[in-house]
Design a protein around this motif. Structure first.
Motif, PDB file in Angstrom:
ATOM      1  N   LYS A   1      -6.019  -6.921   3.496  1.00  0.00           N
ATOM      2  CA  LYS A   1      -5.919  -7.627   2.221  1.00  0.00           C
ATOM      3  C   LYS A   1      -4.654  -8.462   2.277  1.00  0.00           C
ATOM      4  O   LYS A   1      -3.554  -7.984   1.996  1.00  0.00           O
ATOM      5  CB  LYS A   1      -5.869  -6.627   1.066  1.00  0.00           C
TER       6      LYS A   1
ATOM      7  N   GLN B   1      -2.139 -10.842   0.985  1.00  0.00           N
ATOM      8  CA  GLN B   1      -1.755 -11.236  -0.359  1.00  0.00           C
ATOM      9  C   GLN B   1      -0.257 -11.521  -0.357  1.00  0.00           C
ATOM     10  O   GLN B   1       0.526 -10.771   0.214  1.00  0.00           O
ATOM     11  CB  GLN B   1      -2.075 -10.106  -1.336  1.00  0.00           C
TER      12      GLN B   1
ATOM     13  N   TYR C   1       3.366 -12.181  -2.493  1.00  0.00           N
ATOM     14  CA  TYR C   1       4.003 -11.634  -3.685  1.00  0.00           C
ATOM     15  C   TYR C   1       3.761 -12.555  -4.884  1.00  0.00           C
ATOM     16  O   TYR C   1       3.623 -12.084  -6.015  1.00  0.00           O
ATOM     17  CB  TYR C   1       5.491 -11.461  -3.429  1.00  0.00           C
TER      18      TYR C   1
ATOM     19  N   ASP D   1       1.147 -14.042  -5.682  1.00  0.00           N
ATOM     20  CA  ASP D   1      -0.187 -13.836  -6.253  1.00  0.00           C
ATOM     21  C   ASP D   1      -0.173 -12.853  -7.426  1.00  0.00           C
ATOM     22  O   ASP D   1      -1.104 -12.817  -8.218  1.00  0.00           O
ATOM     23  CB  ASP D   1      -1.158 -13.314  -5.194  1.00  0.00           C
ATOM     24  N   ASN D   2       0.888 -12.067  -7.556  1.00  0.00           N
ATOM     25  CA  ASN D   2       0.994 -11.146  -8.690  1.00  0.00           C
ATOM     26  C   ASN D   2       1.224 -11.861 -10.008  1.00  0.00           C
ATOM     27  O   ASN D   2       1.012 -11.281 -11.070  1.00  0.00           O
ATOM     28  CB  ASN D   2       2.141 -10.155  -8.453  1.00  0.00           C
TER      29      ASN D   2
END
Length: 92
Positions: free
Chosen positions: A83, A85, A87, A89-90
Protein backbone atom coordinates in the motif's frame (compact mmCIF):
# COMPACT_ATOMS: atom_id res chain seq x y z
CA UNK A 1 -3.33 -38.06 10.92
CA UNK A 2 -3.90 -34.99 8.80
CA UNK A 3 -1.72 -31.91 8.79
CA UNK A 4 -1.62 -28.41 7.36
CA UNK A 5 1.52 -26.88 5.88
CA UNK A 6 1.62 -23.10 5.63
CA UNK A 7 4.06 -20.23 5.59
CA UNK A 8 4.29 -18.34 8.86
CA UNK A 9 2.51 -14.97 8.49
CA UNK A 10 3.79 -11.67 9.78
CA UNK A 11 2.43 -10.70 13.17
CA UNK A 12 0.25 -7.60 13.41
CA UNK A 13 2.68 -6.21 15.96
CA UNK A 14 5.71 -6.54 13.73
CA UNK A 15 6.76 -4.12 11.01
CA UNK A 16 9.50 -6.24 9.44
CA UNK A 17 9.33 -9.66 7.85
CA UNK A 18 11.72 -11.52 10.16
CA UNK A 19 11.07 -15.26 10.47
CA UNK A 20 8.24 -15.17 7.91
CA UNK A 21 10.14 -17.33 5.44
CA UNK A 22 9.70 -20.48 7.57
CA UNK A 23 7.09 -23.12 6.76
CA UNK A 24 5.03 -24.65 9.57
CA UNK A 25 3.53 -28.15 9.74
CA UNK A 26 0.62 -28.35 12.20
CA UNK A 27 -1.59 -31.34 12.86
CA UNK A 28 -5.35 -30.90 12.62
CA UNK A 29 -7.47 -31.61 15.67
CA UNK A 30 -8.76 -35.15 15.79
CA UNK A 31 -11.35 -34.48 18.50
CA UNK A 32 -13.44 -31.48 19.49
CA UNK A 33 -12.47 -29.22 22.36
CA UNK A 34 -14.64 -29.30 25.43
CA UNK A 35 -14.76 -27.15 28.55
CA UNK A 36 -12.97 -28.42 31.62
CA UNK A 37 -15.51 -29.11 34.39
CA UNK A 38 -13.37 -27.53 37.11
CA UNK A 39 -11.85 -24.44 35.49
CA UNK A 40 -13.95 -24.03 32.35
CA UNK A 41 -10.93 -23.82 30.04
CA UNK A 42 -11.25 -25.33 26.57
CA UNK A 43 -9.17 -28.46 26.10
CA UNK A 44 -9.04 -31.91 24.61
CA UNK A 45 -7.12 -35.13 24.89
CA UNK A 46 -5.55 -34.63 21.48
CA UNK A 47 -1.82 -34.10 22.03
CA UNK A 48 -0.96 -33.96 18.32
CA UNK A 49 -2.67 -30.55 18.04
CA UNK A 50 0.08 -29.12 20.26
CA UNK A 51 2.86 -30.08 17.84
CA UNK A 52 4.24 -27.40 15.48
CA UNK A 53 7.19 -28.28 13.28
CA UNK A 54 9.19 -25.58 11.48
CA UNK A 55 10.94 -26.14 8.14
CA UNK A 56 13.12 -23.88 5.99
CA UNK A 57 11.04 -24.46 2.83
CA UNK A 58 7.84 -26.07 1.58
CA UNK A 59 9.55 -29.00 -0.15
CA UNK A 60 11.24 -30.09 3.08
CA UNK A 61 7.94 -30.00 4.96
CA UNK A 62 6.23 -32.05 2.23
CA UNK A 63 9.09 -34.56 2.22
CA UNK A 64 8.80 -34.97 6.01
CA UNK A 65 5.04 -35.51 5.77
CA UNK A 66 5.44 -38.06 2.98
CA UNK A 67 8.23 -39.92 4.80
CA UNK A 68 6.11 -40.30 7.95
CA UNK A 69 2.84 -41.08 6.17
CA UNK A 70 1.07 -37.84 7.10
CA UNK A 71 -1.69 -36.62 4.81
CA UNK A 72 -0.77 -32.96 4.40
CA UNK A 73 -2.53 -30.03 2.75
CA UNK A 74 -0.58 -26.97 1.66
CA UNK A 75 -2.12 -23.55 2.21
CA UNK A 76 -0.85 -21.15 -0.42
CA UNK A 77 0.68 -17.91 0.77
CA UNK A 78 -1.39 -14.91 -0.31
CA UNK A 79 0.52 -12.39 -2.46
CA UNK A 80 1.91 -9.39 -0.66
CA UNK A 81 0.13 -6.21 -1.66
CA UNK A 82 2.02 -3.03 -0.97
CA UNK A 83 0.00 0.00 0.00
CA UNK A 84 2.08 2.87 -1.33
CA UNK A 85 0.91 6.00 0.40
CA UNK A 86 2.50 9.34 1.11
CA UNK A 87 2.09 11.22 4.37
CA UNK A 88 0.37 14.03 2.45
CA UNK A 89 -2.44 11.62 1.48
CA UNK A 90 -3.70 11.82 5.08
CA UNK A 91 -4.80 15.41 4.49
CA UNK A 92 -6.73 14.99 1.22
Amino acid sequence: MAAIIYQKPKSAMQSGRALTDHWILEFEQSEARRPDPLMGWAGSGDTQAQVRLSFPDKETALAYAEKHGIAARVHKTPPRALKLQAYADNFR
